[in-house]
Each structure stands twice: as structure tokens, then as C-alpha cells.
Enzyme design. Structure first.
Site, PDB file in Angstrom:
ATOM      1  N   ARG A  92       0.842  -1.200   0.000  1.00 57.21           N
ATOM      2  CA  ARG A  92       0.000   0.000   0.000  1.00 57.21           C
ATOM      3  C   ARG A  92       0.876   1.249   0.000  1.00 57.21           C
ATOM      4  O   ARG A  92       0.584   2.219  -0.694  1.00 57.21           O
ATOM      5  CB  ARG A  92      -0.948  -0.004   1.202  1.00 57.21           C
ATOM      6  CG  ARG A  92      -2.020  -1.075   1.139  1.00 57.21           C
ATOM      7  CD  ARG A  92      -2.977  -0.986   2.309  1.00 57.21           C
ATOM      8  NE  ARG A  92      -3.820   0.195   2.247  1.00 57.21           N
ATOM      9  CZ  ARG A  92      -4.601   0.607   3.248  1.00 57.21           C
ATOM     10  NH1 ARG A  92      -4.604  -0.055   4.399  1.00 57.21           N
ATOM     11  NH2 ARG A  92      -5.342   1.673   3.111  1.00 57.21           N
TER      12      ARG A  92
ATOM     13  N   CYS B 161      -1.362   6.039   8.930  1.00 59.62           N
ATOM     14  CA  CYS B 161      -1.723   4.791   8.251  1.00 59.62           C
ATOM     15  C   CYS B 161      -2.825   5.119   7.257  1.00 59.62           C
ATOM     16  O   CYS B 161      -2.765   6.126   6.574  1.00 59.62           O
ATOM     17  CB  CYS B 161      -2.130   3.722   9.268  1.00 59.62           C
ATOM     18  SG  CYS B 161      -3.514   4.225  10.327  1.00 59.62           S
TER      19      CYS B 161
END
Length: 280
Positions: free
Chosen positions: A180, A238
């Protein structure tokens, strides 16, 4: 007070004269709802806390604030009082996964001025692995507590502050999976990639497979390799602020204060003018 507690120590505390309030914050990205797991088995006496409803604020139309906005003080305070929390209450939080949701509750309580909170290291899995009892009995509602939220117990960054933090030489850690971060895969958010200048530090790399945190010396070595050295300012983000809270917790365990970009990637990309980086 340590920010982690073992299953054995929690069991002993629950048998003591002043047992802590235990909160089950079971949740996982994409579901199923954590309440389902709680209804099957939880630590006796634990109250279920809904991450999406009680540990997050309402979504904004533009996505500003991220997928899990920080709740307003009044709403968070009301939720914590509902579970009997007051200024002198010891609290233990856990979840049925890797302690990501539990870390979110830990960070919020500390952010709103309550530092008498610990995370069950290894979560419900550690509890059951120690052959400690679980139950499906939902406890009676707690006697309302007197918790009054006082924001400012931790350092919280917004998008502009995060950009300035990186520009000023701070170490910004990205707690998401490496693919990611690199922009190779993005199963949740509308854009792939990472904040320019951030360093990939997946939360899975400083924990054991069972969800327990590694020994402090191991974690210190891991973060040092990411640039977390004495004198350097540190922050974490995050996708929506939950896994980053787990990283802030890990850093706290090794004695490193870290800021949290609470809105994280989902907030960052809500403004199309903000830059996006891919690759290493």
C-alpha cells in the site's frame, strides 16, 4: 504505569480488590462487525466498545478527517462515562485481532487526558492461549463514571502540520503494509501511494505472528533502522489513524514520544492538491 499488560497480570488484577474496567474493542477492516465476535466470547466483565460509533466521529462529505475522524470531546467523554470510567479508573483495552483497535482506544483515552490505560498484549488470543476463561455473558451496565475529556494529552497532527513536520526533518512512519505504501495495491482508499518523505514501517514487522509486541530492545532496533534515533522528532500515520495508533503505542513502549496524524492517508487524499508519492 506500563502501556502493556500480560494476560496473567490482567487475570490477577481482575481478582484483586480494585479491578480495572475492561473494554473489548474488537474490530477489523472490512468486517464482520466486532460485536459478533464479542457475543461469542470475551473476557468476563468486559464491555464492548464500537470503534466506528464510539471511537470515531462522523464522516464529512469531502472525506476530510479521514475514514475514522477523531470524535468530539463531548461524544467521547459520554461514551467513556457510560462504561464507568472516572479520573482514577484503571482501564485495560483489548481486541480479538492484532491490537490495532485496542491501540486506537488507548490513544484516544490518553489524548483526552486519561493515562491510566493499558493494552492487553496479544489481545483475546493471548488470554485464551493462557487458558483463561471467556464468556458470552454481557455484563450489566456500569455505574456511570465521571470522566471529563481534556484534549491535548498526546500530539495530534493535521495534514498541513504533517507536511510541515516532514519538511522540517521529522521522521514520518507509514504503518500500512508495504504494497500500500508503494502504491502497488490499495484495497480501501481512492488513491494509492504515500505521503512524500514518509518511511514504510508496517506494524506487522515489530510484532509477533500472534499479535504480541516484540521485546523492547528488538523494537528499538527496528525503529532505529527507520531513522528513529535520539533527537529526531517522530510521527506516524496509516490509512485512517488506527494502525498508526498501534505504531505510536509501540514507540511509547520503547520510550519514544510520537505524534499521530489522526486523519492519515484517507484524510490526506481528500484534497486533490496534496502530493502523492509511489515506490520505495
Amino acid at each position: 504505569m506500563s502501556s502493556l499488560i500480560s494476560a496473567a497480570d490482567l487475570a490477577a488484577a481482575l481478582d484483586g480488590s480494585s479491578p480495572p474496567i475492561v473494554l473489548d474493542v474488537s474490530w477489523q477492516l472490512g468486517g464482520p462487525p466486532g460485536i459478533d465476535a464479542y457475543r461469542v466470547a470475551h473476557v468476563p466483565g468486559a464491555h464492548f466498545v464500537d470503534l466506528a460509533k464510539e471511537l470515531s466521529g462522523p464522516h464529512t462529505p469531502t472525506g476530510a478527517g479521514g475514514r475514522h475522524p477523531v470524535p468530539e470531546p463531548a461524544a467521547f467523554g459520554a461514551a467513556m462515562r457510560r462504561y464507568g470510567i472516572g479520573p482514577e479508573t484503571d482501564v485495560v483495552v483489548y481486541d480479538a485481532g492484532q491490537s490495532v483497535a485496542a491501540a486506537r482506544a488507548w490513544w484516544l483515552l490518553r489524548h483526552f487526558g486519561h493515562d491510566r490505560v493499558r493494552v492487553l498484549d496479544g489481545g483475546l488470543g493471548a488470554w485464551t492461549a493462557a487458558n483463561l476463561p471467556v464468556t458470552d455473558v454481557v455484563p450489566e451496565p456500569a455505574e456511570p463514571g465521571t470522566f471529563v475529556p481534556r484534549p491535548g494529552g498526546t500530539t495530534r497532527l493535521d495534514a498541513d502540520q504533517t507536511a510541515a513536520f516532514v519538511a522540517g526533518g521529522g521522521v514520518l512512519l507509514d504503518a500500512r503494509a508495504g504494497e500500500r505504501f508503494r502504491g502497488e495495491s490499495e484495497p480501501i482508499d481512492a488513491k494509492a501511494g504515500h505521503i512524500p518523505g514518509a518511511i514504510s514501517a508496517p506494524a506487522t514487522e515489530y510484532t509477533h505472528a500472534d499479535g504480541r509486541f516484540r521485546e523492547p530492545a528488538e523494537m528499538a532496533e527496528y525503529f532505529a533502522a527507520k531513522g528513529v534515533v535520539p533527537g529526531v522528532r517522530v510521527a506516524a500515520y496509516c490509512g485512517s489513524g488506527a494502525t498508526a495508533a498501534h505504531e505510536v503505542l509501540a514507540l511509547h513502549v520503547i520510550g519514544v514520544p510520537a505524534a499521530l496524524y489522526a486523519g492519515s492517508w484517507s484524510d490526506w487524499i481528500s484534497d486533490p492538491q496534496r502530493p502523492v508519492a509511489t515506490g520505495e
